[in-house]
Design an enzyme around this catalytic site. Structure first.
Site, mmCIF file in Angstrom:
data_model
loop_
_atom_site.group_PDB
_atom_site.id
_atom_site.type_symbol
_atom_site.label_atom_id
_atom_site.label_comp_id
_atom_site.label_asym_id
_atom_site.label_seq_id
_atom_site.Cartn_x
_atom_site.Cartn_y
_atom_site.Cartn_z
ATOM 1 N N LYS A 93 0.149 -1.434 -0.275
ATOM 2 C CA LYS A 93 -0.352 -0.384 0.288
ATOM 3 C C LYS A 93 0.925 1.172 -0.065
ATOM 4 C CE LYS A 93 -3.087 -1.095 -0.669
ATOM 5 N NZ LYS A 93 -3.832 -1.633 -1.536
ATOM 6 N N HIS A 120 7.975 -7.534 -1.929
ATOM 7 C CA HIS A 120 7.399 -6.372 -0.890
ATOM 8 C C HIS A 120 7.766 -7.482 0.710
ATOM 9 C CE1 HIS A 120 3.702 -4.771 -2.372
ATOM 10 N NE2 HIS A 120 3.079 -6.257 -2.073
ATOM 11 N N SER A 175 -4.718 3.255 4.334
ATOM 12 C CA SER A 175 -5.112 1.994 2.543
ATOM 13 C C SER A 175 -5.107 0.567 3.142
ATOM 14 C CB SER A 175 -4.105 2.493 1.879
ATOM 15 O OG SER A 175 -4.547 2.223 0.721
HETATM 16 P P1 A3P Z 1 -5.135 4.148 -0.843
HETATM 17 O O1 A3P Z 1 -6.058 3.609 -0.498
HETATM 18 O O2 A3P Z 1 -4.578 5.845 0.005
HETATM 19 O O3 A3P Z 1 -5.832 5.254 -1.959
HETATM 20 P P2 A3P Z 1 -0.013 -0.454 -3.946
HETATM 21 O O4 A3P Z 1 -0.146 -0.267 -5.570
HETATM 22 O O5 A3P Z 1 1.343 -0.675 -3.227
HETATM 23 O O6 A3P Z 1 -1.275 -1.564 -3.299
HETATM 24 O O7 A3P Z 1 -0.828 0.610 -2.874
HETATM 25 C C1 A3P Z 1 -2.313 1.491 -3.069
HETATM 26 C C2 A3P Z 1 -2.212 2.441 -3.169
HETATM 27 O O8 A3P Z 1 -1.135 3.303 -3.886
HETATM 28 C C3 A3P Z 1 -3.805 3.050 -3.350
HETATM 29 O O9 A3P Z 1 -3.825 4.307 -2.033
HETATM 30 C C4 A3P Z 1 -3.589 3.723 -4.517
HETATM 31 O O10 A3P Z 1 -5.484 4.676 -4.145
HETATM 32 C C5 A3P Z 1 -2.567 4.738 -4.331
HETATM 33 N N1 A3P Z 1 -2.180 4.309 -5.903
HETATM 34 C C6 A3P Z 1 -2.035 3.691 -6.851
HETATM 35 N N2 A3P Z 1 -1.896 4.861 -8.581
HETATM 36 C C7 A3P Z 1 -2.037 5.830 -7.459
HETATM 37 C C8 A3P Z 1 -1.635 7.167 -8.563
HETATM 38 N N3 A3P Z 1 -1.453 7.530 -9.756
HETATM 39 N N4 A3P Z 1 -2.135 8.266 -7.841
HETATM 40 C C9 A3P Z 1 -2.233 8.354 -6.640
HETATM 41 N N5 A3P Z 1 -1.889 7.331 -5.964
HETATM 42 C C10 A3P Z 1 -2.227 5.840 -6.892
#
Ligand code: A3P
Length: 309
Positions: A45, A100, A130
């Protein structure tokens, strides 16, 4: 491979059994890196999917075709997840990998390697929020219960993939032992996506012209990724990710934690943070409350662009 209720414990860290077995984790730990590999490393996340998109777009000279036609797990597979060997056997050209895993589990495999490692970190309070919402939709993760309980587990490192504090400290304090290492924060990408794309393109030695950069920037904006089924996980069946319980691309904000943390939770988290991170020499952008507050009060369009380091 369903195993939705199975948890694998490896070296004292728990992993969802839906994606990991003892064998797949051993495969990752003993992985043979090639010097042409790019490895994206994150605690869950923290912006993993975003960096996968950035690296894909940079490697494709800003052309969005691959990012729009191939799922992220097929173009940047997680080393430790069961399908990785299959994906790598079926692919050609320089590899983009994701993990991870904490540093100590990969340090031997990376020793002497010139693979390019990109570490992405994010404000742990936003990570906790998140992650909490992700637990509600991802059926391969345990039901999180109330946020207060989840937060206690997060702080104790009693969640899948282990402790955020150990993960960030492990990778960043060993940066000097890794031949090619780039450290980027979610907040960097959020404040200055253009500059972050430039940094990644310089690091990967894939120079992009202004038009290519602009094309890449459009494709990895939150709004574009939110509707791209290759990254928003809507391809995953409902039994595994229940999209009626929330979206993978949820809010994409910095500082959203203020909407969930109580004052007491925030205060107590700050205390734990101060003691657990006392031996970490890196200064993080989220440690400057003034900067975080001022960023939160601005819209995307008003945010400053920062010169890439
Ligand atoms: P939120 O749950 O706070 O919205 P991961 O890919 O490590 O699982 O992380 C997911 C988080 O990254 C989510 O956060 C998602 O919305 C955010 N995320 C993914 N792409 C993004 C982008 N282009 N701009 C901003 N946040 C992004």
């Amino acid at each position: 491979m369903a195993r939705l209720d199975v948890t694998e414990t490896f070296d004292g860290i728990t992993f969802p059994g839906h994606l990991h077995t003892q064998d797949t984790l051993r495969y990752a730990v003993n992985f043979k890196f090639e010097d042409t590999d790019t490895l994206i490393v994150t605690y869950p996340k923290s912006g993993t999917t975003w960096m996968q998109e950035i690296v894909t777009l940079v490697s494709c000279g800003g052309d969005p075709l691959r990012a729009q036609t191939q799922p992220n797990w097929a173009r940047a597979p997680w080393l430790e997840q069961y399908y990785c060997p299959h994906v790598l056997n079926a692919s050609q050209g320089p590899r983009i990998l994701t993990t991870h895993l904490p540093h100590h589990l990969l340090s031997t495999a990376l020793q002497g390697s010139k693979a390019k490692v990109i570490y992405v970190a994010r404000n742990p309070k936003d990570v906790a929020v998140s992650y909490y919402y992700f637990h509600k939709m991802a059926k391969f993760l345990p039901e999180p219960g109330p946020f207060s309980d989840f937060l206690n587990d997060f702080v104790d490192g009693a969640v899948n993939y282990g402790s955020w504090f150990d993960h960030v400290k492990g990778w960043t304090s060993n940066a000097g032992n890794i031949h090619n290492f780039l450290y980027v924060t979610y907040e960097d990408m959020w404040q200055d996506l253009h500059g972050s794309l430039e940094r990644v393109s310089r690091f990967l030695q894939c120079p992009l012209g202004e038009e290519e950069l602009a094309s890449a920037e459009r494709s990895c904006s939150f709004s574009s990724m939110r509707t791209n089924s290759m990254v928003n996980y809507t391809l995953v069946p409902k039994e595994i990710m229940d999209h009626s319980k929330g979206q993978f691309m949820r809010k994409g904000k910095i500082g959203d934690w203020v909407n969930i943390f109580s004052k007491d939770q925030s205060h107590s988290f700050d205390g734990v943070y101060a003691s657990k991170m006392a031996d970490c020499s890196l200064a993080f952008v989220w440690q400057n409350p003034e900067e975080t507050t001022s960023l939160n009060s601005r819209t995307d369009a008003e945010l400053p662009t920062r010169q890439a380091a």
